[in-house]
Design an enzyme around this catalytic site. Structure first.
Site, PDB file in Angstrom:
ATOM      1  CB  THR A 156       4.989  -7.443  -9.291  1.00 54.09           C
ATOM      2  OG1 THR A 156       3.909  -6.558  -9.562  1.00 54.09           O
ATOM      3  CG2 THR A 156       6.172  -7.076 -10.126  1.00 54.09           C
TER       4      THR A 156
ATOM      5  N   GLY B  63       1.629  -2.149  -9.694  1.00 50.49           N
ATOM      6  CA  GLY B  63       0.439  -2.559  -8.964  1.00 50.49           C
ATOM      7  C   GLY B  63       0.830  -3.336  -7.731  1.00 50.49           C
ATOM      8  CB  CYS B  64      -1.003  -5.969  -5.972  1.00 49.77           C
ATOM      9  SG  CYS B  64      -0.793  -7.188  -4.682  1.00 49.77           S
ATOM     10  CG  PHE B  65       4.311  -5.782  -2.955  1.00 50.65           C
ATOM     11  CD1 PHE B  65       3.430  -6.582  -2.258  1.00 50.65           C
ATOM     12  CD2 PHE B  65       4.903  -4.721  -2.281  1.00 50.65           C
ATOM     13  CE1 PHE B  65       3.138  -6.355  -0.921  1.00 50.65           C
ATOM     14  CE2 PHE B  65       4.623  -4.483  -0.935  1.00 50.65           C
ATOM     15  CZ  PHE B  65       3.735  -5.305  -0.258  1.00 50.65           C
ATOM     16  CD1 TRP B  66       1.719  -9.588  -1.687  1.00 49.21           C
ATOM     17  CD2 TRP B  66      -0.510  -9.757  -1.745  1.00 49.21           C
ATOM     18  NE1 TRP B  66       1.254  -9.290  -0.431  1.00 49.21           N
ATOM     19  CE2 TRP B  66      -0.119  -9.389  -0.438  1.00 49.21           C
ATOM     20  CE3 TRP B  66      -1.858  -9.926  -2.022  1.00 49.21           C
ATOM     21  CZ2 TRP B  66      -1.035  -9.186   0.586  1.00 49.21           C
ATOM     22  CZ3 TRP B  66      -2.770  -9.721  -1.001  1.00 49.21           C
ATOM     23  CH2 TRP B  66      -2.362  -9.359   0.297  1.00 49.21           C
TER      24      TRP B  66
END
Length: 181
Positions: free
Chosen positions: A18, A13-16
Site C-alpha cells: 500500500t 492488506g500488507c502496508f508495504w
C-alpha cells in the site's frame, strides 16, 4: 490552491504494498505505515501479526485535497486490492490484513459509504465488498524498518514477487496521477 492537508487512514492488506503505491501519487504529501483499529496502545509488529490485538496494517496519508480528492484516493484504494475477501489479501491471512477505511470526518464516512454502494451496484467485483468503514480512533506508527519498505528493499523476494506486479499495474492505470520524477 489550498495548503490545508487532510488525513486518510487505509488498510488493504500488507502496508508495504500500500505504501509503495500511495507514495507515488501526486498530492500525497506524506505517508506512514502503522497500525489502527485495535484494542491495545502502542502495539508492536510481532503483536499485530498474531491477529490478537485487532489492529490492521494501515497507511496514514497526508494529502492535499486541491490536488487529489478523498474520492480519488478511494478509487486507487479499491483498484489496488481485493475488497471482497474478509481478513485476507493474497497469501496474507488474518484480521491485520483486512480491508478498512478509518474515516476522520463525517464527510469521509459518507464518501466512503457512497463509493462502496456505487461499486456494489455497478458489480465492479464478482462479490460484495467487505471493506469496513470505521471511525478513526488511533494510529500507531510501525517500526522504522517498515517505513519506505519497498524503496529500501526492491530486490527482496516479497518486493519482487508481490509488490512489483501490483506497482506495474497501478502505474499503467494511474500514469496521469503520478508524482513527477
Amino acid at each position: 490552491m489550498s495548503n490545508k492537508l487532510e488525513i486518510a487512514t487505509l488498510a488493504n492488506g500488507c502496508f508495504w504494498c500500500t505504501e509503495a503505491i500511495f507514495q507515488r501519487l501526486e498530492g500525497v504529501e506524506s505517508l506512514k505505515s502503522g497500525y489502527s483499529g485495535g484494542t491495545i496502545k502502542n502495539p508492536a509488529y510481532r503483536e499485530v501479526t498474531t491477529g490478537r490485538t485487532g489492529h490492521a496494517e494501515v497507511i496514514q496519508i497526508e494529502f492535499n485535497p486541491s490536488i487529489i480528492t478523498f474520492q480519488e484516493i478511494l478509487d486507487v484504494f479499491f483498484s489496488t486490492h481485493d475488497p471482497t475477501t474478509l481478513n485476507k489479501q493474497g497469501y496474507d491471512k488474518g484480521t491485520q490484513y483486512r480491508s478498512a477505511i478509518f474515516y476522520h470526518s463525517e464527510e469521509q464516512k459518507n464518501v466512503a459509504e457512497e463509493f462502496i454502494k456505487n461499486l456494489n451496484e455497478a458489480k465492479v467485483f464478482e462479490s460484495l465488498i467487505v471493506t469496513e468503514v470505521t471511525k478513526f480512533d488511533a494510529f500507531y506508527e510501525a517500526e522504522e524498518y517498515h517505513q519506505n519498505y519497498y524503496n529500501n528493499n526492491k530486490t527482496q523476494g516479497y518486493c519482487m514477487a508481490v509488490i512489483n506486479p501490483k506497482l506495474e499495474k497501478f502505474i499503467k492505470k494511474y500514469k496521469t496521477k503520478l508524482k513527477k520524477q
